[in-house]
Design a protein around this motif. Sequence first.
Motif, PDB file in Angstrom:
ATOM      1  N   ASP A  57       0.778  -1.237   0.043  1.00 38.93           N
ATOM      2  CA  ASP A  57      -0.070  -0.001   0.011  1.00 38.93           C
ATOM      3  C   ASP A  57       0.857   1.271   0.063  1.00 38.93           C
ATOM      4  N   LYS A  58       0.352   2.415  -0.666  1.00 42.60           N
ATOM      5  CA  LYS A  58       0.877   3.618  -0.568  1.00 42.60           C
ATOM      6  C   LYS A  58       1.430   4.223   0.968  1.00 42.60           C
ATOM      7  N   LYS A  59       0.366   3.759   1.959  1.00 46.21           N
ATOM      8  CA  LYS A  59       0.660   4.085   3.345  1.00 46.21           C
ATOM      9  C   LYS A  59       2.093   3.477   3.856  1.00 46.21           C
ATOM     10  N   LYS A  60       2.575   2.415   3.081  1.00 48.46           N
ATOM     11  CA  LYS A  60       3.731   1.885   3.836  1.00 48.46           C
ATOM     12  C   LYS A  60       5.094   2.933   3.374  1.00 48.46           C
ATOM     13  N   MET A  61       5.801   3.201   4.635  1.00 50.10           N
ATOM     14  CA  MET A  61       6.947   4.123   4.485  1.00 50.10           C
ATOM     15  C   MET A  61       8.062   3.345   4.952  1.00 50.10           C
ATOM     16  N   GLY A  62       9.035   2.855   4.156  1.00 46.84           N
ATOM     17  CA  GLY A  62      10.092   2.052   4.594  1.00 46.84           C
ATOM     18  C   GLY A  62       9.558   0.755   5.146  1.00 46.84           C
ATOM     19  N   ALA A  63       9.943   0.696   6.446  1.00 49.56           N
ATOM     20  CA  ALA A  63       9.766  -0.575   7.113  1.00 49.56           C
ATOM     21  C   ALA A  63       8.285  -0.162   7.818  1.00 49.56           C
ATOM     22  N   THR A  64       7.799   0.658   7.843  1.00 46.77           N
ATOM     23  CA  THR A  64       6.566   0.954   8.758  1.00 46.77           C
ATOM     24  C   THR A  64       5.334   1.343   7.841  1.00 46.77           C
ATOM     25  N   VAL A  65       4.266   0.945   8.243  1.00 47.49           N
ATOM     26  CA  VAL A  65       2.952   1.439   7.885  1.00 47.49           C
ATOM     27  C   VAL A  65       2.253   2.377   8.895  1.00 47.49           C
ATOM     28  N   ASN A  66       1.702   3.566   8.066  1.00 45.47           N
ATOM     29  CA  ASN A  66       1.089   4.523   8.745  1.00 45.47           C
ATOM     30  C   ASN A  66      -0.354   4.077   8.697  1.00 45.47           C
ATOM     31  N   PHE A  67      -0.825   3.784  10.127  1.00 43.57           N
ATOM     32  CA  PHE A  67      -1.995   3.475  10.472  1.00 43.57           C
ATOM     33  C   PHE A  67      -2.827   4.655  11.153  1.00 43.57           C
ATOM     34  N   ILE A  68      -4.059   4.793  10.677  1.00 44.86           N
ATOM     35  CA  ILE A  68      -4.900   5.635  11.366  1.00 44.86           C
ATOM     36  C   ILE A  68      -5.689   5.243  12.295  1.00 44.86           C
ATOM     37  N   LEU A  69      -5.436   5.688  13.758  1.00 39.03           N
ATOM     38  CA  LEU A  69      -6.022   5.066  14.812  1.00 39.03           C
ATOM     39  C   LEU A  69      -7.102   6.156  15.465  1.00 39.03           C
ATOM     40  N   VAL A  70      -8.449   5.652  16.001  1.00 45.93           N
ATOM     41  CA  VAL A  70      -9.049   6.633  16.674  1.00 45.93           C
ATOM     42  C   VAL A  70      -9.462   6.042  17.861  1.00 45.93           C
ATOM     43  N   ARG A  71      -9.032   6.974  19.156  1.00 48.47           N
ATOM     44  CA  ARG A  71      -9.242   6.514  20.639  1.00 48.47           C
ATOM     45  C   ARG A  71     -10.348   7.392  21.001  1.00 48.47           C
ATOM     46  N   THR A  72     -10.514   8.446  20.484  1.00 48.30           N
ATOM     47  CA  THR A  72     -11.571   9.467  21.002  1.00 48.30           C
ATOM     48  C   THR A  72     -12.385   9.871  19.888  1.00 48.30           C
ATOM     49  N   PRO A  73     -13.418   9.702  19.805  1.00 45.81           N
ATOM     50  CA  PRO A  73     -14.487  10.157  18.738  1.00 45.81           C
ATOM     51  C   PRO A  73     -14.032  11.409  18.405  1.00 45.81           C
ATOM     52  N   GLY A  74     -13.828  11.866  17.086  1.00 46.26           N
ATOM     53  CA  GLY A  74     -13.589  13.195  16.372  1.00 46.26           C
ATOM     54  C   GLY A  74     -12.101  13.678  16.460  1.00 46.26           C
ATOM     55  N   LYS A  75     -11.446  12.695  16.905  1.00 46.30           N
ATOM     56  CA  LYS A  75      -9.997  12.918  16.990  1.00 46.30           C
ATOM     57  C   LYS A  75      -9.219  11.589  16.448  1.00 46.30           C
ATOM     58  N   ALA A  76      -8.504  11.689  15.043  1.00 44.46           N
ATOM     59  CA  ALA A  76      -7.680  10.683  14.770  1.00 44.46           C
ATOM     60  C   ALA A  76      -6.031  10.743  14.930  1.00 44.46           C
ATOM     61  N   GLU A  77      -5.617   9.796  15.020  1.00 40.66           N
ATOM     62  CA  GLU A  77      -3.988   9.729  15.368  1.00 40.66           C
ATOM     63  C   GLU A  77      -3.515   8.761  14.436  1.00 40.66           C
ATOM     64  N   ILE A  78      -1.909   9.541  13.626  1.00 37.66           N
ATOM     65  CA  ILE A  78      -1.284   9.032  12.647  1.00 37.66           C
ATOM     66  C   ILE A  78      -0.319   8.078  13.408  1.00 37.66           C
ATOM     67  N   VAL A  79      -0.425   6.762  13.273  1.00 38.50           N
ATOM     68  CA  VAL A  79       0.638   5.885  14.025  1.00 38.50           C
ATOM     69  C   VAL A  79       1.442   5.272  13.365  1.00 38.50           C
ATOM     70  N   PRO A  80       2.670   5.349  13.078  1.00 34.73           N
ATOM     71  CA  PRO A  80       3.631   4.546  12.412  1.00 34.73           C
ATOM     72  C   PRO A  80       3.794   3.171  13.098  1.00 34.73           C
ATOM     73  N   ILE A  81       3.512   2.074  12.316  1.00 27.94           N
ATOM     74  CA  ILE A  81       3.776   0.854  13.097  1.00 27.94           C
ATOM     75  C   ILE A  81       4.524   0.009  12.187  1.00 27.94           C
ATOM     76  N   ALA A  82       5.788  -0.457  12.876  1.00 23.11           N
ATOM     77  CA  ALA A  82       6.868  -1.340  12.122  1.00 23.11           C
ATOM     78  C   ALA A  82       6.191  -2.446  11.680  1.00 23.11           C
ATOM     79  N   ALA A  83       6.564  -3.283  10.526  1.00 25.62           N
ATOM     80  CA  ALA A  83       6.134  -4.164  10.126  1.00 25.62           C
ATOM     81  C   ALA A  83       6.149  -5.344  10.966  1.00 25.62           C
ATOM     82  N   GLU A  84       7.472  -5.645  11.583  1.00 32.40           N
ATOM     83  CA  GLU A  84       7.292  -6.811  12.615  1.00 32.40           C
ATOM     84  C   GLU A  84       6.383  -6.758  13.616  1.00 32.40           C
TER      85      GLU A  84
END
Length: 347
Positions: A311-338
């Motif tokens: 996917d385009k959202k893969k940056m090197g060895a990480t994937v940028n996941f969009i997570l929501v822990r509070t309604p109305g507020k999104a977080e950009i969280v890089p997660i390593a492939a492993e």
Amino acid sequence: MKQLTLSGTSSRSDILIGRGLLGQAASHILEVFSPSRVHIVADSNVAPLYLDKLASQFDLPVSSTVIPAGEAYKRLTTVETIYRDLLEAGMTRKDLVIALGGGVTGDITGFAAATFLRGVSLCQVPTTLLAQVDSSVGGKTGVDLPEGKNLVGAFYQPRLVLIDPDVLDTLPAQTFVDGMAEVIKAGYIANPDILSMVSAPDYRANIENIIYECVKMKRDVVAQDERDTGLRMILNFGHTVGHAAEKLGNYTALTHGQAVAIGMVAAMQISNQLGTDTDLLPGLIDILQKVGLPTELTNDREEIFHALLSDKKKMGATVNFILVRTPGKAEIVPIAAETLHPLILNL
């Protein structure tokens, strides 16, 4: 009629939202553009409904391309067909291309307009809910490759977007429901009021205001990050796993809206695995099921993991996941492939 303006670094999009706009489209278009001819691109579902209605409003030469309907035809071969029709019609850089249809038509036509003669004027007239609340606004265009979704494209803002909620009345029920995935996404990442509107028993009666709030949210995000290098990534909530599921189904097993719905649930499950104070998963599942969207990922998890690595959202060895822990507020969280691998296997 409501109006919004998206001002980019070197462009401007006027976005008009109102019932009956399609029947007045030419007058609004000619207030913005001064073409000598117009070329309309529509798919095989939309053309019988609206192509003549739009084309007949112009007193100048109008040509058209009717492309096959469906994500399976979002390919470079379809773009080449549009190029050849544009050449045959004698289109020049001062003329106008109109995308009349849903998200696939808008993406393909936008890419053709961005690249034909290095750029011709573009107007988007979205006819599906998904296109009205999301894909017609913001200037992302593109086509799919066998290796993944939207891997070839360009940023190319439409100068004008005309959104007529009345055309939604002719949509098949499932096509309308597909668009609700992007509506619910908008509520979770930026505006919980949208979720409240969708939770109303008669939310379809309020669809014009729902569209406005979704477009306004996207306008605000894109205005801050036109080229998708920072904040705009939050619009990908649900799309990382969603795109992988679409790819594994050859873009036919799932619609885009169904894939995004499943992808949002997967992202929320990953949030829970990583740790969160509030479990938002039950509420997300409830609202998705209420509008008729699926919530269960049926693909093999190992296959999903390998598909999302392209996917385009893969940056090197990480994937940028969009997570929501509070309604109305999104977080950009890089997660390593492993790190991501076991999270995906546990979905």
